[in-house]
Write a protein that holds these residues in place. Sequence first.
Motif, PDB file in Angstrom:
ATOM      1  N   ASP A 181     -14.469  -0.502  14.855  1.00  0.00           N
ATOM      2  CA  ASP A 181     -13.075  -0.444  14.400  1.00  0.00           C
ATOM      3  C   ASP A 181     -12.987  -0.979  12.973  1.00  0.00           C
ATOM      4  OD1 ASP A 181     -11.700   0.091  17.236  1.00  0.00           O
ATOM      5  OD2 ASP A 181     -13.287  -1.403  17.475  1.00  0.00           O
ATOM      6  N   HIS A 182     -12.384  -0.181  12.095  1.00  0.00           N
ATOM      7  CA  HIS A 182     -12.488  -0.427  10.661  1.00  0.00           C
ATOM      8  C   HIS A 182     -11.137  -0.356   9.961  1.00  0.00           C
ATOM      9  CE1 HIS A 182     -16.948   0.063  10.594  1.00  0.00           C
ATOM     10  NE2 HIS A 182     -16.704   0.838  11.633  1.00  0.00           N
ATOM     11  N   VAL A 183     -11.087  -1.030   8.808  1.00  0.00           N
ATOM     12  CA  VAL A 183      -9.966  -0.902   7.873  1.00  0.00           C
ATOM     13  C   VAL A 183     -10.581  -0.684   6.496  1.00  0.00           C
ATOM     14  CG1 VAL A 183      -7.911  -1.975   6.908  1.00  0.00           C
ATOM     15  CG2 VAL A 183      -8.558  -2.459   9.285  1.00  0.00           C
TER      16      VAL A 183
ATOM     17  N   VAL B  38      -4.512   3.963  -0.487  1.00  0.00           N
ATOM     18  CA  VAL B  38      -4.532   4.511   0.864  1.00  0.00           C
ATOM     19  C   VAL B  38      -5.403   3.612   1.727  1.00  0.00           C
ATOM     20  CG1 VAL B  38      -5.148   6.501   2.292  1.00  0.00           C
ATOM     21  CG2 VAL B  38      -4.249   6.857  -0.029  1.00  0.00           C
ATOM     22  N   VAL B  39      -4.921   3.296   2.921  1.00  0.00           N
ATOM     23  CA  VAL B  39      -5.690   2.481   3.858  1.00  0.00           C
ATOM     24  C   VAL B  39      -5.914   3.284   5.136  1.00  0.00           C
ATOM     25  CG1 VAL B  39      -5.791   0.358   5.215  1.00  0.00           C
ATOM     26  CG2 VAL B  39      -4.782   0.328   2.926  1.00  0.00           C
ATOM     27  N   VAL B  40      -7.178   3.446   5.514  1.00  0.00           N
ATOM     28  CA  VAL B  40      -7.554   4.133   6.751  1.00  0.00           C
ATOM     29  C   VAL B  40      -7.892   3.082   7.800  1.00  0.00           C
ATOM     30  CG1 VAL B  40      -9.288   5.613   7.847  1.00  0.00           C
ATOM     31  CG2 VAL B  40      -8.386   6.202   5.585  1.00  0.00           C
ATOM     32  N   LEU B  41      -7.243   3.207   8.966  1.00  0.00           N
ATOM     33  CA  LEU B  41      -7.447   2.264  10.053  1.00  0.00           C
ATOM     34  C   LEU B  41      -7.829   3.030  11.313  1.00  0.00           C
ATOM     35  CD1 LEU B  41      -4.229   1.584   8.759  1.00  0.00           C
ATOM     36  CD2 LEU B  41      -5.045  -0.633   9.573  1.00  0.00           C
TER      37      LEU B  41
ATOM     38  N   VAL C  69       0.855  -1.186   0.000  1.00  0.00           N
ATOM     39  CA  VAL C  69       0.000   0.000   0.000  1.00  0.00           C
ATOM     40  C   VAL C  69       0.891   1.236   0.000  1.00  0.00           C
ATOM     41  CG1 VAL C  69      -1.877  -1.188   1.176  1.00  0.00           C
ATOM     42  CG2 VAL C  69      -0.218   0.108   2.522  1.00  0.00           C
ATOM     43  N   GLY C  70       0.332   2.340  -0.490  1.00  0.00           N
ATOM     44  CA  GLY C  70       1.128   3.554  -0.580  1.00  0.00           C
ATOM     45  C   GLY C  70       1.112   4.376   0.688  1.00  0.00           C
ATOM     46  N   THR C  71      -0.066   4.473   1.326  1.00  0.00           N
ATOM     47  CA  THR C  71      -0.238   5.325   2.500  1.00  0.00           C
ATOM     48  C   THR C  71      -1.145   4.627   3.505  1.00  0.00           C
ATOM     49  OG1 THR C  71      -0.052   7.313   1.122  1.00  0.00           O
ATOM     50  CG2 THR C  71      -0.993   7.603   3.326  1.00  0.00           C
ATOM     51  N   VAL C  72      -0.775   4.714   4.781  1.00  0.00           N
ATOM     52  CA  VAL C  72      -1.632   4.213   5.858  1.00  0.00           C
ATOM     53  C   VAL C  72      -2.013   5.389   6.751  1.00  0.00           C
ATOM     54  CG1 VAL C  72      -0.815   1.842   5.849  1.00  0.00           C
ATOM     55  CG2 VAL C  72       0.434   3.557   7.165  1.00  0.00           C
ATOM     56  N   VAL C  73      -3.236   5.360   7.262  1.00  0.00           N
ATOM     57  CA  VAL C  73      -3.763   6.483   8.038  1.00  0.00           C
ATOM     58  C   VAL C  73      -4.416   5.954   9.306  1.00  0.00           C
ATOM     59  CG1 VAL C  73      -5.244   8.520   8.013  1.00  0.00           C
ATOM     60  CG2 VAL C  73      -4.270   7.667   5.865  1.00  0.00           C
ATOM     61  N   ALA C  74      -4.022   6.504  10.449  1.00  0.00           N
ATOM     62  CA  ALA C  74      -4.645   6.175  11.727  1.00  0.00           C
ATOM     63  C   ALA C  74      -5.568   7.312  12.142  1.00  0.00           C
ATOM     64  CB  ALA C  74      -3.579   5.964  12.807  1.00  0.00           C
ATOM     65  N   THR C  75      -6.734   6.944  12.725  1.00  0.00           N
ATOM     66  CA  THR C  75      -7.628   7.989  13.219  1.00  0.00           C
ATOM     67  C   THR C  75      -8.561   7.437  14.280  1.00  0.00           C
ATOM     68  OG1 THR C  75      -9.034   9.833  12.530  1.00  0.00           O
ATOM     69  CG2 THR C  75      -9.539   7.672  11.590  1.00  0.00           C
ATOM     70  N   HIS C  76      -9.177   8.356  15.016  1.00  0.00           N
ATOM     71  CA  HIS C  76     -10.201   8.039  16.022  1.00  0.00           C
ATOM     72  C   HIS C  76     -11.236   9.157  15.930  1.00  0.00           C
ATOM     73  CE1 HIS C  76     -11.256   7.190  20.538  1.00  0.00           C
ATOM     74  NE2 HIS C  76     -12.190   6.764  19.698  1.00  0.00           N
ATOM     75  N   LEU C  77     -12.422   8.819  15.440  1.00  0.00           N
ATOM     76  CA  LEU C  77     -13.422   9.835  15.144  1.00  0.00           C
ATOM     77  C   LEU C  77     -14.355  10.080  16.319  1.00  0.00           C
ATOM     78  CD1 LEU C  77     -14.354   8.968  11.450  1.00  0.00           C
ATOM     79  CD2 LEU C  77     -12.490  10.393  12.331  1.00  0.00           C
TER      80      LEU C  77
END
Length: 254
Positions: free
Chosen positions: A222-224, A183-186, A150-158
């Motif tokens: 919790d998602h990917v 891009v993968v959002v986790l 993957v090119g980019t990974v992103v961590a977040t908590h909404l």
Amino acid sequence: MRLATFNLLHGRTPADGAVHADRLHDAVAGLDADVLALQEVDLDQPRSGGVDQTALAATALGARHARFLPAVVGTPGVAWRPVRPDDVPGADPTYGIGLVSRHPVAAWRAVPLGTSPAVLPLLVDARRPALVRDEPRVALAAVLEAPAPVGTVVATHLSFAPGFNLLQLARLARAVRDLPGPVVVLGDLNMPGPLAGAVMRGWHPLVRTPTFPTERPRIQFDHVLASAPLPVADARAVATGVSDHRAVVVELAR
């Protein structure tokens, strides 16, 4: 590549309410993730023994690339304020999100996502409702060096505020669309399973499984999510013994 996301609950063990660095270390090591997104992370907090929990996670995984992004100064549930640009790192206890990678990181990007004005009843440690003010929400993106699946990974908590978290997720998608893909959002998106995929049109959920509460999970918080289809060899929720959330692990096929 093994991707994972884990809401730490600042390392607290629900069984006895205690926070032990060795338990958190072992929980993270058991995930054996190449990329790990962390939420509800402490740095220099008395309640968690003053530990840098992002650095602890990196040590547990043997990862050389890690970053902590604070959202608040102080202690949630006690007294806190939003992080300010002039805050001196390490001067006060902070709380936020982290991202750990065994793959080399070429660039980092912090993304502010705003704060809901909501004050809502939530279950607290004693499992009784209390009115809680929402915190500032942020995301942390890491552009991985090639070669990586993957090119980019992103961590977040909404946000826990219904509706506002949808706006934050849409804002995040816009903020990372110029980064290398896929891009993968986790992260803990605080929204039930299918809703996250519906908001991120054109994105692909890589896991569908309940993650909360850890004892008998009934809902997926919790998602990917991936910006393009990715081959998945395995996807599951993992009870670690730490936190009220199960961790999520996604194994990409070779």
